[in-house]
Design a protein around this motif. Sequence first.
Motif, short mmCIF file in Angstrom:
data_model
loop_
_atom_site.label_atom_id
_atom_site.label_comp_id
_atom_site.label_asym_id
_atom_site.label_seq_id
_atom_site.Cartn_x
_atom_site.Cartn_y
_atom_site.Cartn_z
N THR A 73 9.61 29.16 29.99
CA THR A 73 9.87 28.16 30.65
C THR A 73 9.37 26.95 29.90
OG1 THR A 73 9.06 29.52 32.70
CG2 THR A 73 9.18 27.15 33.02
N VAL A 74 10.43 25.96 29.80
CA VAL A 74 9.84 24.78 29.16
C VAL A 74 9.57 23.52 30.19
CG1 VAL A 74 11.06 22.76 27.77
CG2 VAL A 74 11.64 25.08 27.36
N LEU A 75 8.28 22.96 29.73
CA LEU A 75 7.60 22.16 30.76
C LEU A 75 7.77 20.88 30.12
CD1 LEU A 75 4.82 24.55 31.62
CD2 LEU A 75 6.72 24.18 33.07
N ARG A 76 8.01 19.73 30.80
CA ARG A 76 7.97 18.46 30.07
C ARG A 76 7.31 17.39 30.77
NH1 ARG A 76 11.55 17.79 26.11
NH2 ARG A 76 13.04 19.54 25.89
N THR A 77 6.43 16.67 30.07
CA THR A 77 5.54 15.60 30.77
C THR A 77 5.85 14.31 29.96
OG1 THR A 77 3.62 15.56 29.04
CG2 THR A 77 3.72 17.17 30.98
N ASP A 78 5.35 13.22 30.25
CA ASP A 78 5.46 12.12 29.70
C ASP A 78 5.26 12.00 28.19
OD1 ASP A 78 6.67 10.99 32.02
OD2 ASP A 78 4.76 10.00 32.68
N ASP A 79 4.15 12.96 28.09
CA ASP A 79 3.57 12.94 26.54
C ASP A 79 4.12 13.99 25.74
OD1 ASP A 79 1.67 11.01 27.33
OD2 ASP A 79 0.29 12.60 28.30
N GLY A 80 4.89 14.71 26.21
CA GLY A 80 5.59 15.94 25.29
C GLY A 80 6.07 17.16 26.19
N ALA A 81 6.32 18.22 25.39
CA ALA A 81 7.01 19.38 25.92
C ALA A 81 6.37 20.53 25.17
CB ALA A 81 8.63 19.21 25.71
N VAL A 82 6.26 21.67 26.35
CA VAL A 82 5.68 22.74 25.83
C VAL A 82 6.53 23.80 26.37
CG1 VAL A 82 3.46 21.90 25.36
CG2 VAL A 82 3.99 23.39 27.75
N ALA A 83 6.45 25.23 25.75
CA ALA A 83 7.21 26.30 26.26
C ALA A 83 6.14 27.27 26.69
CB ALA A 83 8.16 26.81 25.51
N VAL A 111 1.62 29.58 24.96
CA VAL A 111 2.16 28.56 25.22
C VAL A 111 2.51 27.89 23.65
CG1 VAL A 111 1.45 26.07 26.07
CG2 VAL A 111 0.45 27.96 26.92
N GLU A 112 3.68 27.38 23.51
CA GLU A 112 4.19 26.75 22.26
C GLU A 112 4.34 25.19 22.46
OE1 GLU A 112 7.19 29.11 19.99
OE2 GLU A 112 7.60 29.69 22.12
N GLY A 113 3.84 24.41 21.53
CA GLY A 113 4.09 22.97 21.48
C GLY A 113 5.25 22.56 20.98
N LEU A 114 6.11 21.99 21.67
CA LEU A 114 7.35 21.58 21.21
C LEU A 114 7.65 19.96 20.61
CD1 LEU A 114 9.61 23.32 24.10
CD2 LEU A 114 8.89 24.25 21.80
N GLU A 115 7.09 19.29 21.37
CA GLU A 115 7.11 17.74 21.14
C GLU A 115 5.73 17.13 21.54
OE1 GLU A 115 10.27 16.29 23.67
OE2 GLU A 115 11.71 17.81 22.88
N GLY A 116 5.25 16.19 20.91
CA GLY A 116 4.06 15.44 21.18
C GLY A 116 2.92 16.16 21.32
N SER A 117 2.09 15.78 22.38
CA SER A 117 1.02 16.76 22.60
C SER A 117 0.93 16.83 23.94
CB SER A 117 -0.49 15.98 21.98
OG SER A 117 -0.19 16.02 20.79
N VAL A 118 0.47 18.10 24.76
CA VAL A 118 0.39 18.19 26.23
C VAL A 118 -0.94 18.91 26.51
CG1 VAL A 118 1.31 19.35 28.08
CG2 VAL A 118 2.68 18.59 26.20
N GLY A 171 -9.86 26.49 32.26
CA GLY A 171 -9.96 25.84 30.87
C GLY A 171 -9.12 24.85 30.86
N ARG A 172 -9.19 23.81 29.93
CA ARG A 172 -8.32 22.75 29.56
C ARG A 172 -8.10 22.61 28.10
NH1 ARG A 172 -7.29 18.17 32.79
NH2 ARG A 172 -7.04 18.67 35.13
N PHE A 173 -6.98 22.52 27.50
CA PHE A 173 -7.17 22.54 26.18
C PHE A 173 -5.59 21.62 25.92
CE2 PHE A 173 -4.77 26.02 27.87
CZ PHE A 173 -3.76 26.20 27.33
N THR A 174 -5.43 21.32 24.64
CA THR A 174 -4.31 20.39 24.22
C THR A 174 -3.52 21.13 23.18
OG1 THR A 174 -5.37 18.50 24.64
CG2 THR A 174 -3.50 18.37 23.29
N VAL A 175 -2.00 21.12 23.41
CA VAL A 175 -1.16 21.76 22.31
C VAL A 175 -0.17 20.59 21.89
CG1 VAL A 175 0.67 23.65 22.18
CG2 VAL A 175 -1.34 23.92 23.75
N SER A 176 -0.20 20.72 20.72
CA SER A 176 0.69 19.86 20.11
C SER A 176 1.82 20.50 19.50
CB SER A 176 -0.13 18.89 18.80
OG SER A 176 -1.23 18.32 19.28
N ALA A 177 2.74 19.62 18.93
CA ALA A 177 4.02 20.18 18.65
C ALA A 177 3.84 21.26 17.28
CB ALA A 177 4.92 19.26 18.08
N GLY A 178 4.42 22.34 17.15
CA GLY A 178 3.96 23.46 16.18
C GLY A 178 2.91 24.48 16.52
#
Length: 603
Positions: A73-83, A111-118, A171-178
């Motif tokens: 599932t690809v999830l997109r926000t204003d700050d980026g995208a994750v899968a 969770v994989e970071g695709l674009e930006g930081s989420v 939990g809360r955490f941030t995932v960036s591209a890559g």
Amino acid sequence: MSAIGAYGFLSDCSSAALVDTSGSIDWWCVPRFDSPSVFGRLLDAGAGHWRLAPAAEFTSTRDYVGDSLVLRTVLRTDDGAVAVTDALGMQPGARGHDIGMRPPHVLLRAVEGLEGSVEMGVEVAPRLEYGLTLPRWQPLEEGAWGARAGPVELRLTADVALTPDVGDLHGRFTVSAGERRTFRLAYTPSYADAGQADPAGCGADGWSALQDTAQAWQSWADLHPGYQGRHRRLVRRSSLVLQGLTYQRSGAVIAAATTSLPEEPGGELNWDYRFAWLRDVSLTLQALWVAACPDEADRFFHWLAGALGEVGDRPLQIMYGVQGERDLTEHDLDHLDGHRGSRPVRVGNDAWKQRQLDVMGEVLFAAHLLRDQIGDFSETVQGLLVALADQAARDWHLPDAGMWESRGQPRHYTTSKVLCWVALDRAIALADRLGPHARPQEWARTRDEIRAEVLARAWSERAGAYAGALGSDSLDASILLLPLLGFLPADDPRMLATIEAVRRELSDGTLVRRWDGDTAGFLICSFWLVECLALAGRVEEASRWFDRLAERANDLGLLSEEVDAATGELLGNFPQAFSHVGLINAAWRLTEATGQQGFDEMQ
């Protein structure tokens, strides 16, 4: 809880989970399909879930990874995208026919970071035994948490920091591209032997386990590449769903992965479908034969013979637990509100006590169809099939509950009589393989008697069609089975009139209701009408109906039992084996009708 059609289906061929478009796993029954739930928000807001999603607003798109039940599932926000990738893990290295034989009972999420930081939020809130038990989490080694409650022990490993809070982990955490984060939630019985305390795959790298699980599913699909007919992609997806509904250790196929999803929102027609109906398993085998996946035949008849034991003079039980259990007594879970307020929530299914005379015909139909895949019948299977034919010959004149499992007064349902005819017709065709106790001449006399009775008493002059019960004037969509079973040709004048009557009186668009007053379109009946139209030579019309029915599936190609004609909402237990069987068989029938492929032995 989400609408039924919002869910994706995960399976390890032993247990099942449902995950919605918002990243919430709202259903997981483990270690078997019919076990009490660990996550049960599907049936009550407080019955447990596992959400993994962006903290901010997002949109989502999703698909399965190749030919698998691994969901991405690809999830997109204003700050980026994750899968987010989800699966029920397979035993490491399992391939082909071995997948699901020894599942580790592990939910895998990454969770994989695709674009930006989420920024992501995670909430693990199991509520065991259908929401009755709140677990207590304890920290283990770094990155691991354990919880024991009643008969269940859970172990969660994650590479993000988590905080316990009254039965939950947050939990809360941030995932960036890559970047990538992984989670593994493993089940074991609380009092398992020492060797079972750490299930296979629990300690493995989570991402590698996901990749291995996708490869396991793909290896099964690669063994069955043979179907080249129309709607190949849909047939392939449906065959994977049917495999996902198969309890691999025994070969039993459950009707659906859920209990008590309503036929009508807020209504009381809520049943537990996590069991193996002989009808469903037989029809599933037929569909898998069409989809070039016939390798389960031997295992099914071995399971069936074991489940039935000595048939003798006892009425044939219509359904069993996945390991052959007979007593499936029904009870209500009064503490659950039900899906969108649809109560009662039921566990077990009292239909196991019913007489349904169609079952013998469905089993013998499958045996005849799959005779080449089965090979020589063992003495046990010979005895079983002879006993079923004898029972059809003995009991065909009795009233029964019918294939729709009426809980009212038994009646003389037309399709029950016709399937007794099928049982004897196919037993006669198999007589030279059924050993010394076969009685083809006696069976032939009774078969002809049944046919004459149906033709004389099922036709209703008032309805201008074959009725659902002998001597009745009421239509029933199950009558569409008559040409599919070879009882009458689809272009027989009375059969054509019946097809038209069903279209006129029971259809809403391309959705066919089972009877007048039924609350929604029943998908397998709708696909039966496609088959009838194709057999009657109306192939273009049948193709248009099929295309419109296929659009009723959700974005992952999954079908429930019914569809609300007004809203398009999927209703009933999910995903539904019956509906996917209907899709496969209708696609095959269209293929055959256009001359692309021929499977003449189907009838």
